[in-house]
Design a protein around this motif. Structure first.
Motif, PDB file in Angstrom:
ATOM      1  N   LEU A 134      45.910  41.609  67.056  1.00  0.00           N
ATOM      2  CA  LEU A 134      46.812  42.301  67.972  1.00  0.00           C
ATOM      3  C   LEU A 134      47.104  43.728  67.518  1.00  0.00           C
ATOM      4  O   LEU A 134      47.106  44.663  68.343  1.00  0.00           O
ATOM      5  N   LEU A 135      47.389  43.924  66.234  1.00  0.00           N
ATOM      6  CA  LEU A 135      47.680  45.275  65.757  1.00  0.00           C
ATOM      7  C   LEU A 135      46.495  46.220  65.954  1.00  0.00           C
ATOM      8  O   LEU A 135      46.680  47.344  66.466  1.00  0.00           O
ATOM      9  N   PRO A 136      45.255  45.822  65.577  1.00  0.00           N
ATOM     10  CA  PRO A 136      44.129  46.720  65.865  1.00  0.00           C
ATOM     11  C   PRO A 136      43.979  47.029  67.350  1.00  0.00           C
ATOM     12  O   PRO A 136      43.602  48.154  67.722  1.00  0.00           O
ATOM     13  N   ALA A 137      44.276  46.046  68.219  1.00  0.00           N
ATOM     14  CA  ALA A 137      44.164  46.296  69.657  1.00  0.00           C
ATOM     15  C   ALA A 137      45.165  47.345  70.114  1.00  0.00           C
ATOM     16  O   ALA A 137      44.904  48.095  71.073  1.00  0.00           O
ATOM     17  N   LEU A 138      46.304  47.460  69.446  1.00  0.00           N
ATOM     18  CA  LEU A 138      47.299  48.474  69.782  1.00  0.00           C
ATOM     19  C   LEU A 138      46.929  49.847  69.235  1.00  0.00           C
ATOM     20  O   LEU A 138      47.174  50.877  69.873  1.00  0.00           O
ATOM     21  N   LEU A 139      46.326  49.875  68.051  1.00  0.00           N
ATOM     22  CA  LEU A 139      46.101  51.144  67.349  1.00  0.00           C
ATOM     23  C   LEU A 139      44.807  51.844  67.743  1.00  0.00           C
ATOM     24  O   LEU A 139      44.780  53.074  67.942  1.00  0.00           O
ATOM     25  N   LEU A 140      43.703  51.090  67.836  1.00  0.00           N
ATOM     26  CA  LEU A 140      42.393  51.707  67.996  1.00  0.00           C
ATOM     27  C   LEU A 140      42.269  52.560  69.252  1.00  0.00           C
ATOM     28  O   LEU A 140      41.638  53.638  69.215  1.00  0.00           O
ATOM     29  N   PHE A 160      57.977  46.493  73.531  1.00  0.00           N
ATOM     30  CA  PHE A 160      56.729  46.906  74.163  1.00  0.00           C
ATOM     31  C   PHE A 160      55.875  45.653  74.376  1.00  0.00           C
ATOM     32  O   PHE A 160      55.561  44.937  73.424  1.00  0.00           O
ATOM     33  N   ARG A 161      55.543  45.395  75.637  1.00  0.00           N
ATOM     34  CA  ARG A 161      54.724  44.224  75.964  1.00  0.00           C
ATOM     35  C   ARG A 161      53.261  44.531  75.670  1.00  0.00           C
ATOM     36  O   ARG A 161      52.711  45.524  76.166  1.00  0.00           O
ATOM     37  N   LEU A 162      52.616  43.655  74.896  1.00  0.00           N
ATOM     38  CA  LEU A 162      51.274  43.943  74.420  1.00  0.00           C
ATOM     39  C   LEU A 162      50.258  44.018  75.554  1.00  0.00           C
ATOM     40  O   LEU A 162      49.301  44.803  75.478  1.00  0.00           O
ATOM     41  N   GLU A 163      50.430  43.216  76.601  1.00  0.00           N
ATOM     42  CA  GLU A 163      49.464  43.234  77.710  1.00  0.00           C
ATOM     43  C   GLU A 163      49.515  44.551  78.483  1.00  0.00           C
ATOM     44  O   GLU A 163      48.624  44.831  79.292  1.00  0.00           O
ATOM     45  N   GLU A 164      50.538  45.357  78.228  1.00  0.00           N
ATOM     46  CA  GLU A 164      50.619  46.681  78.846  1.00  0.00           C
ATOM     47  C   GLU A 164      50.007  47.753  77.948  1.00  0.00           C
ATOM     48  O   GLU A 164      49.990  48.935  78.324  1.00  0.00           O
ATOM     49  N   HIS A 165      49.484  47.329  76.776  1.00  0.00           N
ATOM     50  CA  HIS A 165      48.970  48.289  75.800  1.00  0.00           C
ATOM     51  C   HIS A 165      47.648  47.815  75.199  1.00  0.00           C
ATOM     52  O   HIS A 165      47.436  47.926  73.996  1.00  0.00           O
ATOM     53  N   GLY A 166      46.763  47.306  76.024  1.00  0.00           N
ATOM     54  CA  GLY A 166      45.402  47.033  75.588  1.00  0.00           C
ATOM     55  C   GLY A 166      45.078  45.608  75.190  1.00  0.00           C
ATOM     56  O   GLY A 166      43.904  45.292  74.954  1.00  0.00           O
ATOM     57  N   VAL A 167      46.074  44.726  75.092  1.00  0.00           N
ATOM     58  CA  VAL A 167      45.807  43.333  74.737  1.00  0.00           C
ATOM     59  C   VAL A 167      45.658  42.517  76.023  1.00  0.00           C
ATOM     60  O   VAL A 167      46.531  42.588  76.902  1.00  0.00           O
TER      61      VAL A 167
END
Length: 406
Positions: A230-236, A288-295
């Motif tokens: 999850l963290l790499p999906a947010l950062l990359l 911050f909802r992860l599905e709104e940020h690349g996950v």
């Protein structure tokens, strides 16, 4: 000449013997019968052994027709004669045979199929369908016995499941993908929460613009999936390397970690409850909802089995999934009764924060736990491929099964 009165007396004297004789002669037959009855021996009574007439049936010929008259006489022959009213007092009388009908022996209940299920962590509202299903007695009526276990370590459930030490475990869809990528024989069999539960919770004063502001921040993570997927999906997507973020692994004690340690934020698998828990501790946050940020959108909480043991567990699993479905539908229809039952089973869940998020939890329950959204699992596999965790996406059947479709 004789006196008339004397003459009349003489005639009566001569007639008396004649009248007596005539009377005795008329009564002699009845008197004789009475004497014969008094002198007769008492009537015979049947002994305990009864002679049954031969009905002409050969051994084993149970279907031969029986004559009604013969059956009646045979039935009468088996009954002892009632004593005669004229029987002498004290004469032996055969006892009437009797049959005592004892209650039948209780039937042994069929053996129960036992399923051991390990929670993903301590009891929470997300687990409510399983906790209520196990506590309402329905599994036992359906031939199941559910043994709910709580892990001492959040990483333990999937390790024990892979080793065959438990039958089922709760986890999150991203965690399943990572474990399967590492060779664990795990497969999703049901969904309890069908919306993402993971989120990035930041201190309000340090939230910035979201994931693009995470470089140089200090974050807490609770699971391997949070750290490795999850963290790499947010950062990359924002050109930030994972090494630019300082990580602290805190387990599921996230509220304590963020309120007591110098942390900027946390990637949490329980985003519904954590903001309210931190607010109660005086920490203002932003979610911050992860599905709104690349996950990719994914299942928030799933029930996982060991793929190598799936076939032999199929019957009990079908029953369990049906029970989870019925329990979930009841919770949605009767939210107040479901809450009362849940906190009676798990009093630690009765907190202001949990009362506040209970309606939000009900909205995210999977009303059809067996139903499988295949696209979700394919898209998560694509994410792992893009991050270099796997070379090629794996077939769906290695990740999830739809018990209701088979």
């Amino acid at each position: 000449m004789p006196h008339p009165a004397a003459d009349a007396c003489g005639r009566r004297t001569r007639l008396a013997p004649l009248l007596v004789a005539l009377l005795l002669s008329s009564l002699s037959p009845a008197w004789a019968e009475t004497e014969a009855a008094l002198e007769a021996p008492p009537p015979l009574t049947l002994d305990s052994e009864v002679m049954v007439p031969d009905l002409g049936l050969s051994p084993g010929d149970e279907t031969a027709p029986a004559d009604d008259a013969t059956e009646t006489s045979a039935a009468q022959a088996t009954l002892p004669a009632s004593p005669s009213p004229d029987a002498e007092e004290g004469a032996p009388v055969a006892e009437v045979p009797s049959v005592v009908h004892a209650p039948p022996e209780p039937l042994e209940p069929p053996p129960l199929d036992t399923l051991t299920i390990m929670l993903d962590w301590y009891p929470s509202l997300h687990q409510a369908p399983l906790l209520l299903a196990a506590g309402n007695g329905l599994p036992r009526r359906e031939g199941l016995s559910l043994e709910i276990q709580r892990p001492a370590d959040p990483a333990a459930p999937l390790r024990l499941l892979g080793a065959g030490l438990v039958d089922l475990a709760l986890t999150h869809q991203p965690q399943l993908h990572l474990q399967v990528a590492r060779g664990k024989p795990l497969v999703r069999v049901a969904t309890l929460m069908d919306t993402p539960l993971a989120g990035l919770v930041m201190r309000e004063s340090r939230a910035g613009q979201g994931p693009e502001s995470l470089a140089g921040r200090r974050l807490a993570v609770a699971t391997e999936a949070a750290r490795d997927l999850l963290l790499p999906a947010l950062l990359l997507p924002h050109g930030i390397a994972v090494e630019e973020v300082t990580l602290a692994e805190t387990g599921f004690t996230l509220a304590t970690a963020l309120s007591e340690q110098d942390l900027d934020g946390v990637i949490t698998p329980v985003r519904l409850a954590l903001p309210r828990q931190l607010a109660d501790r005086g920490v203002a946050t932003r979610l911050f909802r992860l599905e709104e940020h690349g996950v990719p959108v994914h299942d928030g909480l799933i029930l996982v089995a060991n793929r190598d043991r799936l076939a032999r567990m199929r019957g009990p699993l079908d029953e369990l999934v049906a029970i989870l479905r019925d329990t979930t539908l009841w919770m949605i229809e009767e939210p107040d009764a479901a809450w009362d039952k849940l906190v009676a089973l798990e009093p630690t869940l009765d907190t202001p924060a949990n009362r506040d998020i209970w309606p939000a939890v009900l909205m995210r329950l999977s009303a059809q736990p067996a139903a499988l959204d295949a696209g979700r699992y394919r898209r998560m596999e694509t994410l792992l491929q893009e991050q270099g965790v796997i070379e090629t996406p794996r077939p769906l059947e290695q990740l999830a099964v739809d018990l209701g479709a088979e």
